[in-house]
Structures are given as structure tokens and as C-alpha cells.
Design a protein around this motif. Sequence first.
Motif, PDB file in Angstrom:
ATOM      1  N   GLU A  65       1.129  -1.714   0.223  1.00  0.00           N
ATOM      2  CA  GLU A  65      -0.218  -0.084  -0.137  1.00  0.00           C
ATOM      3  C   GLU A  65       1.019   1.383   0.456  1.00  0.00           C
ATOM      4  N   SER A  66       1.898   1.507   0.495  1.00  0.00           N
ATOM      5  CA  SER A  66       2.911   2.379   0.792  1.00  0.00           C
ATOM      6  C   SER A  66       3.764   2.215   0.069  1.00  0.00           C
ATOM      7  N   GLU A  67       4.904   3.450  -0.719  1.00  0.00           N
ATOM      8  CA  GLU A  67       5.805   3.440  -1.531  1.00  0.00           C
ATOM      9  C   GLU A  67       6.454   2.018  -0.577  1.00  0.00           C
ATOM     10  N   ARG A 104       4.686  -0.026  -5.504  1.00  0.00           N
ATOM     11  CA  ARG A 104       3.410   0.508  -4.796  1.00  0.00           C
ATOM     12  C   ARG A 104       2.880  -0.099  -5.199  1.00  0.00           C
ATOM     13  N   GLU A 105       1.864  -0.878  -5.367  1.00  0.00           N
ATOM     14  CA  GLU A 105       0.348  -1.232  -5.449  1.00  0.00           C
ATOM     15  C   GLU A 105       0.375  -2.517  -6.300  1.00  0.00           C
ATOM     16  N   TYR A 134       6.233  11.065 -13.137  1.00  0.00           N
ATOM     17  CA  TYR A 134       6.265   9.562 -12.600  1.00  0.00           C
ATOM     18  C   TYR A 134       5.566   8.553 -14.431  1.00  0.00           C
ATOM     19  N   ASP A 168       4.514   9.972  -6.647  1.00  0.00           N
ATOM     20  CA  ASP A 168       3.111  10.520  -6.710  1.00  0.00           C
ATOM     21  C   ASP A 168       2.535  10.846  -6.336  1.00  0.00           C
ATOM     22  N   SER A 169       1.926  10.584  -5.315  1.00  0.00           N
ATOM     23  CA  SER A 169       1.120  10.488  -4.405  1.00  0.00           C
ATOM     24  C   SER A 169       1.807  12.087  -2.869  1.00  0.00           C
ATOM     25  N   GLY A 170       3.231  12.018  -3.101  1.00  0.00           N
ATOM     26  CA  GLY A 170       2.942  14.005  -2.688  1.00  0.00           C
ATOM     27  C   GLY A 170       4.682  14.064  -2.126  1.00  0.00           C
ATOM     28  N   ASN A 174       9.868   4.474   4.019  1.00  0.00           N
ATOM     29  CA  ASN A 174       9.748   3.717   2.846  1.00  0.00           C
ATOM     30  C   ASN A 174      10.491   2.782   2.527  1.00  0.00           C
TER      31      ASN A 174
END
Length: 382
Positions: free
Chosen positions: A137-139, A157-158, A192, A257-259, A266
Motif C-alpha cells: 500500500e505504501s511506497e 507500490r500496489e 512519473y 506521485d502521491s506527494g 519507505n
Amino acid sequence: MTSFRRDKNQELWKRRYLQVTLTVATAALLLFPGNNLRAALEDEILADNPFAYWRFAEPVGSTEAVNLGSGDVPANFDGNVTLGVAGPAERPNGSAFFDGDGSLVRVPDSGLINTSNGPWEEKTIELWFNAPDVDVESEQVLYEQGGTTRGLNIYIREGNVFVGGWNRANDDSGMTTPWISGEDDPTGGNLYLSTPIEDRTTYHVALVLDGDTAGMEGTLSGYLNGELFGEKTGVGQIFNHGDDVGIGGMDTSTFFDSGGVSGDGNFFRGAIDEVALYNVALPADRIAARYAARDTTPAGDFNNDGTIDLADFEIMRSNFRQRGGFADGNINFDPDVDLFDFLEFAEAFNAQPAGAPVPEPASWCLMVFTALALWLGARKRH
Ligand SMILES: [Ca+2]
Ligand SMILES: [Ca+2]
Ligand SMILES: [Ca+2]
Ligand SMILES: [Ca+2]
């Protein structure tokens, strides 16, 4: 026919036979050079003169990664990095296994990577990896340099692998910065690219920054297994970007890409191998050459004798439920010899062609010379 003439004829025939045999044997060696046909991965990478190239072939307990590149770039193992596990790129050479819980390789800010000598127009970053679980779920960071304002990274991720690049600040009156992200975020400066990946699978990933010193017509490209999976334009140059470099985890900030995220974290769980850095944008054919040079030998020939058999199984059995590298019977890319390795071993064993293996060219030549020696010996006794 006199005895003299018969001896002379025999001598002539013997010489011709020797000539023909040597010619055939030489031709066989030239035509079938065996494993030498595949260029070594190390040679392919060094041919492009990386300033940093970490093979992660260090013995267990090492604290510093050996740099085979041309520059002076220290890199230190931190946390619970397991060395000596099989290498995704070349199993016998080994790799580093990261535990996903605080382990990473720390590379301090460097004039070759991210500080002092910017702005940079071109960069290539490449590595190999294999992760037991990519649907996280998390990078999880495979590689990152820089911080939240400017930087480059590769992460999962994912069930996807991402390559990212950003120069979000206006560093030269808008000429080559901030980068243009696209219609959704024209002044964000972040780019990205991503593509799907699977668990327990070996991948080669490369990030290529081919920038622009007079505008933002440059590109950020991502390659997986030697093939381009994405390319975006809007790239100018990347200016100096401190905040350190991390392999297998974030060392002081990065931007996904999520911030943006700050501090360390990580962390990646899995093996990373053959990390190389360049200040040029490598062309597609050079990226493909690395993937072509990967180790494709059967995943069970622990004693490297060309076949997977009982001798290899004995090696695996004697190290079962212990830590070890490929030579100890550890096929996959985690620290332990266990049932997962046995399953792969059984598969590789069954995939071998039935019956006697085809002799290697070297042994083929040996047979020719043995036959020749026997024949000459037999002639002598007559
Ligand atoms: Ca390696
Ligand atoms: Ca950083
Ligand atoms: Ca063997
Ligand atoms: Ca294993």
C-alpha cells in the motif's frame, strides 16, 4: 609394396589425420564458444563507464559497498541488510536483501550525483530487483536521490514499479525549470511513469533523464527488462539537489506521485542488485544489452557443472533451513534455504531435457583428442 613405402604412406596418412582433426577441433571451439557467447553483465555495464556501480557481491558482515565505477562514491550498509544472497541479475555473484524494516544503503551527497556540479542535463539510473510482495500500500523505495524540491526516484507500490523525476523550483527564470508535469498539473514540476510487476519475479529497471539545456523539451523515460514502458516530456535540467541518496529505502526525503515525504523511511523488502549511475542518457540499445546479458543458467546447478542432479540436491539438503547464497542451494532472492527453493529446484530439474546431456564443446574436443591419442597409440603397437 615394400615395407619402406608402406611405412611412409602410413606416416603421411597419420599426419593428414592429425591435421584434419586439429582443424575440426579448432573450428568447433570457434563455432561453439559455450558460455562465453553471452557477454558478461559486468562488462556490459562497465562499457558505459558508470561513475558508480555497486554489484553487492560483498561477504556477509561488510559495512561498505564496493564501487566498481570510475568515481569516488562511498555507500554504506545500514540496518539489517543481508549480503551473500543469490543475485537477481547473476545468482552466483550475490546481492543485498533488504528487510523492509529500516535497512538501506546510504549514499552521502556527492558532486557526481546531486550536489555542487549541477545543473545536470542527463542521468541514467539502473538496478535489478526481486520482491516477495509487490502489492504494497505504501511506497517502497528501490532508489532515490534528492528531496522534495528536486530529485529522482524508483519505487514500487500496489503492484507497480514507478520511475519519477522533479525539479519543482524555478531555478533559472523559467528557462529549464520548473519542469512541466502535464495538463493536470502544468507547474507542478513532477513526472512519473509506472508499469505492472509481479511477486517473486526478477526485473531490470532503468530511469533515463534526457533533458534540455535551453527549454523543457527533454524527456524522462522508464525501461523494464530492456524495453521502454513510458516516456514524458516537459523536462529541462535538474539543479543541485541535496538530501542524500538511498538504495532500498528513503534517506532524507523524496517525492512520490502521491506527494512529498520527509525523513527516512519507505523501506523496501526484497533483493536489489547491480545498481549503476551515469551522467549520460544511455540509448535504448544499451539498456537492452544489460537485460540480454542477464544470467540464464538453470536455477539449480549449485556446483556449476552444467547439469542439475543429485549432487546439487545434496548441497541444498545439507544447508536446508539455514542462511546461504546460491552456492549453498538458495535459488530465490531471500536469505534462507527453504521449501520455496526446493520447489524451484524441482521445477528446474524436471525442465531439463531427458536422457544424457549434450556434451559441452570443451568435452567434445577432449573426446576428439582422446580418440586421436588412442588411434596413434594403436598405430605404434602395429
Ligand atoms: Ca550482484
Ligand atoms: Ca533523499
Ligand atoms: Ca550441478
Ligand atoms: Ca531462499
